[in-house]
Design an enzyme around this catalytic site. Structure first.
Site, short mmCIF file in Angstrom:
data_model
loop_
_atom_site.label_atom_id
_atom_site.label_comp_id
_atom_site.label_asym_id
_atom_site.label_seq_id
_atom_site.Cartn_x
_atom_site.Cartn_y
_atom_site.Cartn_z
N ARG A 193 2.28 -0.64 -4.96
CA ARG A 193 2.14 -2.10 -4.82
C ARG A 193 1.34 -2.44 -3.56
NH1 ARG A 193 7.40 -2.22 -3.62
NH2 ARG A 193 7.38 -0.52 -5.14
N GLY A 224 0.84 -1.20 0.00
CA GLY A 224 0.00 0.00 0.00
C GLY A 224 0.86 1.23 0.00
N HIS A 225 1.88 1.22 -0.85
CA HIS A 225 2.75 2.38 -1.00
C HIS A 225 3.56 2.24 -2.29
CE1 HIS A 225 5.39 -0.47 1.38
NE2 HIS A 225 6.14 -0.23 0.32
N ALA A 226 4.26 3.31 -2.63
CA ALA A 226 5.21 3.29 -3.76
C ALA A 226 6.55 3.80 -3.25
CB ALA A 226 4.71 4.18 -4.89
#
Ligand code: TYD
Length: 142
Positions: free
Chosen positions: A102, A55-57
């Site tokens: 992702r 839950g981040h890039a």
């Protein structure tokens, strides 16, 4: 890397060396098996059923994500296109370039997610807000 796309991310088939009745061994080498140098390794395990990770890039970080045991899904999103990969083989790794959102889901019981990373841990490299990620990809700001 605001220009990156999910099509820059690929499954890398890793060498699987057989050893009769003694199991297998898989080796990952910098700039050979993978196109970066590993600076950090970490792994996720004991993930409760139904839990989601990621839950981040990342702005600069490249990664190789491997299911060392069990299975899970990795959903990649470049702000335009989404791709979903099921990882369930210790001799396959998902190469994820910078600038990709992702999310990891559907962890099987006992799954171990091994991550080889191109940089040391740096919270400044994370984009944890999806709207901020979209702005980053569209404008290259922040
Ligand atoms: P995070 O990357 O958010 O986990 P995930 O994407 O798997 O859900 O990291 C979770 C916590 O662990 C967060 O507090 C930062 C810490 N952490 C480190 O200290 N070093 C590391 O190399 C990593 C990957 C995380």
């Amino acid at each position: 890397m605001k220009e990156s796309s999910v099509y820059d991310c690929t499954i890398i088939e890793l060498d699987k060396h057989h050893s009769d009745r003694k199991g297998n061994i898989t080796v990952v080498e910098n700039y050979d098996t993978i196109p970066f140098e590993v600076k950090r390794t970490y792994y996720l395990y004991d993930i409760p059923g139904g839990e989601s990770r990621g839950g981040h890039a990342h702005k600069e970080l490249s990664q190789l994500i491997v299911s060392a045991s069990g299975s899970f899904t990795v959903a990649l999103d470049d702000g335009n296109v989404k791709r979903v990969f099921v990882l369930n083989r210790p001799y396959q790794g998902l190469y994820v370039v910078p600038g990709i959102w992702r999310t990891l889901d559907d962890f099987s019981s006992g799954a171990v997610c091994l991550v080889l990373a191109s940089h040391e841990y740096d919270e400044q490299d994370y984009i944890r807000d999806y709207n901020e990620f979209i702005i980053y990809k569209e404008n290259g700001s922040k």
